[in-house]
Design a protein around this motif. Sequence first.
Motif, PDB file in Angstrom:
ATOM      1  N   SER A 211       0.938  -1.035   0.093  1.00 26.95           N
ATOM      2  CA  SER A 211      -0.189   0.169   0.349  1.00 26.95           C
ATOM      3  C   SER A 211       0.496   1.363   0.104  1.00 26.95           C
ATOM      4  CB  SER A 211      -1.263   0.108   1.238  1.00 26.95           C
ATOM      5  OG  SER A 211      -1.840   1.140   1.421  1.00 26.95           O
ATOM      6  N   ALA A 212       1.592   1.471   0.857  1.00 28.93           N
ATOM      7  CA  ALA A 212       2.552   2.391   1.060  1.00 28.93           C
ATOM      8  C   ALA A 212       4.024   2.782  -0.579  1.00 28.93           C
ATOM      9  CB  ALA A 212       4.118   2.257   2.209  1.00 28.93           C
ATOM     10  N   ASN A 213       4.170   1.451  -1.306  1.00 34.21           N
ATOM     11  CA  ASN A 213       4.486   1.651  -2.443  1.00 34.21           C
ATOM     12  C   ASN A 213       3.732   2.032  -3.110  1.00 34.21           C
ATOM     13  OD1 ASN A 213       6.875   1.406  -4.719  1.00 34.21           O
ATOM     14  ND2 ASN A 213       5.875  -0.712  -5.032  1.00 34.21           N
ATOM     15  N   GLN A 214       2.432   1.657  -3.685  1.00 28.61           N
ATOM     16  CA  GLN A 214       1.370   2.136  -4.467  1.00 28.61           C
ATOM     17  C   GLN A 214       0.792   3.612  -4.310  1.00 28.61           C
ATOM     18  OE1 GLN A 214      -2.372  -0.229  -4.241  1.00 28.61           O
ATOM     19  NE2 GLN A 214      -0.707  -2.367  -5.007  1.00 28.61           N
ATOM     20  N   LEU A 215       1.050   4.282  -2.916  1.00 32.31           N
ATOM     21  CA  LEU A 215       0.435   5.364  -2.594  1.00 32.31           C
ATOM     22  C   LEU A 215       1.818   6.349  -2.937  1.00 32.31           C
ATOM     23  CD1 LEU A 215      -0.906   4.934   1.228  1.00 32.31           C
ATOM     24  CD2 LEU A 215      -1.857   5.824  -0.957  1.00 32.31           C
ATOM     25  N   ASN A 216       3.194   6.050  -2.705  1.00 34.40           N
ATOM     26  CA  ASN A 216       3.787   6.642  -3.062  1.00 34.40           C
ATOM     27  C   ASN A 216       4.065   6.840  -4.346  1.00 34.40           C
ATOM     28  OD1 ASN A 216       7.399   8.107  -2.318  1.00 34.40           O
ATOM     29  ND2 ASN A 216       7.730   5.951  -3.902  1.00 34.40           N
TER      30      ASN A 216
ATOM     31  N   GLY B 124      -2.001  20.547  -5.290  1.00 34.57           N
ATOM     32  CA  GLY B 124      -2.169  20.269  -3.921  1.00 34.57           C
ATOM     33  C   GLY B 124      -3.569  19.811  -3.502  1.00 34.57           C
ATOM     34  N   PRO B 125      -4.495  19.972  -3.267  1.00 31.03           N
ATOM     35  CA  PRO B 125      -5.185  18.864  -2.470  1.00 31.03           C
ATOM     36  C   PRO B 125      -5.215  17.155  -2.346  1.00 31.03           C
ATOM     37  CG  PRO B 125      -6.287  21.184  -3.942  1.00 31.03           C
ATOM     38  CD  PRO B 125      -4.575  20.902  -4.148  1.00 31.03           C
ATOM     39  N   GLU B 126      -4.490  17.198  -4.318  1.00 34.11           N
ATOM     40  CA  GLU B 126      -4.694  16.004  -3.798  1.00 34.11           C
ATOM     41  C   GLU B 126      -3.284  15.224  -3.648  1.00 34.11           C
ATOM     42  OE1 GLU B 126      -7.119  13.399  -5.355  1.00 34.11           O
ATOM     43  OE2 GLU B 126      -8.500  14.619  -5.730  1.00 34.11           O
ATOM     44  N   SER B 127      -2.129  15.945  -3.310  1.00 35.22           N
ATOM     45  CA  SER B 127      -0.959  15.693  -2.629  1.00 35.22           C
ATOM     46  C   SER B 127      -1.680  16.141  -1.347  1.00 35.22           C
ATOM     47  CB  SER B 127      -0.169  16.824  -3.153  1.00 35.22           C
ATOM     48  OG  SER B 127       0.678  16.704  -4.501  1.00 35.22           O
ATOM     49  N   ALA B 128      -2.169  16.604  -0.492  1.00 34.48           N
ATOM     50  CA  ALA B 128      -2.491  16.576   0.334  1.00 34.48           C
ATOM     51  C   ALA B 128      -3.439  15.641   1.274  1.00 34.48           C
ATOM     52  CB  ALA B 128      -2.972  17.696   1.194  1.00 34.48           C
ATOM     53  N   LYS B 129      -4.292  14.689   0.266  1.00 40.86           N
ATOM     54  CA  LYS B 129      -4.593  14.067   0.720  1.00 40.86           C
ATOM     55  C   LYS B 129      -4.162  12.132  -0.040  1.00 40.86           C
ATOM     56  CE  LYS B 129      -9.028  11.254  -0.693  1.00 40.86           C
ATOM     57  NZ  LYS B 129      -9.653  11.146  -2.317  1.00 40.86           N
TER      58      LYS B 129
ATOM     59  N   LYS C 235       1.389   7.130  -6.085  1.00 40.16           N
ATOM     60  CA  LYS C 235       0.591   8.525  -6.025  1.00 40.16           C
ATOM     61  C   LYS C 235       0.578   9.761  -6.169  1.00 40.16           C
ATOM     62  CE  LYS C 235      -4.301   8.302  -4.460  1.00 40.16           C
ATOM     63  NZ  LYS C 235      -5.519   7.956  -3.852  1.00 40.16           N
ATOM     64  N   LEU C 236       1.416   9.260  -5.093  1.00 41.62           N
ATOM     65  CA  LEU C 236       1.790  11.151  -4.069  1.00 41.62           C
ATOM     66  C   LEU C 236       2.611  11.783  -4.517  1.00 41.62           C
ATOM     67  CD1 LEU C 236       1.871  13.037  -1.674  1.00 41.62           C
ATOM     68  CD2 LEU C 236       3.118  11.879   0.034  1.00 41.62           C
ATOM     69  N   GLY C 237       4.045  10.438  -5.259  1.00 42.35           N
ATOM     70  CA  GLY C 237       4.749  11.716  -6.120  1.00 42.35           C
ATOM     71  C   GLY C 237       4.407  12.395  -7.722  1.00 42.35           C
ATOM     72  N   TYR C 238       2.673  11.442  -8.071  1.00 37.05           N
ATOM     73  CA  TYR C 238       2.581  11.994  -9.571  1.00 37.05           C
ATOM     74  C   TYR C 238       1.686  12.761  -9.197  1.00 37.05           C
ATOM     75  CZ  TYR C 238      -0.879  12.368 -12.972  1.00 37.05           C
ATOM     76  OH  TYR C 238      -1.366  13.086 -13.398  1.00 37.05           O
ATOM     77  N   PHE C 239       1.205  13.439  -7.515  1.00 36.14           N
ATOM     78  CA  PHE C 239       0.374  14.344  -8.006  1.00 36.14           C
ATOM     79  C   PHE C 239       1.251  16.417  -6.888  1.00 36.14           C
ATOM     80  CE2 PHE C 239      -3.376  11.677  -6.549  1.00 36.14           C
ATOM     81  CZ  PHE C 239      -3.979  12.637  -7.278  1.00 36.14           C
ATOM     82  N   LEU C 240       2.675  15.303  -6.564  1.00 35.33           N
ATOM     83  CA  LEU C 240       3.482  16.425  -6.351  1.00 35.33           C
ATOM     84  C   LEU C 240       3.973  16.918  -7.438  1.00 35.33           C
ATOM     85  CD1 LEU C 240       5.128  14.612  -3.351  1.00 35.33           C
ATOM     86  CD2 LEU C 240       3.781  17.526  -3.572  1.00 35.33           C
ATOM     87  N   LYS C 241       4.052  16.526  -8.738  1.00 37.09           N
ATOM     88  CA  LYS C 241       4.907  16.662  -9.771  1.00 37.09           C
ATOM     89  C   LYS C 241       4.001  17.142 -10.476  1.00 37.09           C
ATOM     90  CE  LYS C 241       8.851  13.234  -9.683  1.00 37.09           C
ATOM     91  NZ  LYS C 241       8.858  12.439 -10.188  1.00 37.09           N
ATOM     92  N   GLU C 242       2.813  17.255 -10.506  1.00 35.77           N
ATOM     93  CA  GLU C 242       1.774  17.638 -11.186  1.00 35.77           C
ATOM     94  C   GLU C 242       1.216  19.009 -10.007  1.00 35.77           C
ATOM     95  OE1 GLU C 242      -0.005  16.903 -13.706  1.00 35.77           O
ATOM     96  OE2 GLU C 242       2.059  15.366 -14.730  1.00 35.77           O
ATOM     97  N   LYS C 243       0.926  19.749  -9.063  1.00 40.27           N
ATOM     98  CA  LYS C 243       1.374  20.451  -8.580  1.00 40.27           C
ATOM     99  C   LYS C 243      -0.516  20.595  -7.887  1.00 40.27           C
ATOM    100  CE  LYS C 243       5.251  23.037 -10.261  1.00 40.27           C
ATOM    101  NZ  LYS C 243       6.193  22.580 -10.303  1.00 40.27           N
TER     102      LYS C 243
END
Length: 143
Positions: A40-45, A57-62, A47-55
């Motif tokens: 789960s952590a690997n998959q979320l990693n 904010g709300p999805e990155s925070a989630k 996902k989080l990296g993608y949203f951060l690179k796309e800038k």
Amino acid sequence: MLRLVSRAALALVIALAFLQAPVQAQQSEDDKEFSTWMESANQLNGKLGYFLKEKDGPESAKAAQEMQQTFTHIMAFFTAKKADGPLKYAKGAIEGFKKTEELSAAGKMPEALQAYYDARANCEGCHKDHRARGADGNWQIKY
């Protein structure tokens, strides 16, 4: 007489195997649950990296909040195992993902990305220091 001793020894080995089986099954269940959280952590990693690179904010925070929740389970596993080294890294990851969440929610995306990299350094450090590939090819935890 030798045959009687051999049968007694065999019976003892079988009895010990049956007595130990529940312990091995429990360890196996703990390990399976831990593997699920790590997957789960690997998959979320990702996902989080993608949203951060796309800038985003709300999805990155989630996603950062989801990482914290996942690492709470990972931290509980290491607490139960009394594994201080991995536990330190899990706590560091939670703190880093909390900072990532806060910065993302505030729209401070470059800072959030750096906090994410800092949080991931805990993952990388723990993997480097506390896991090894076993003879069967699977990863084993080094406590």
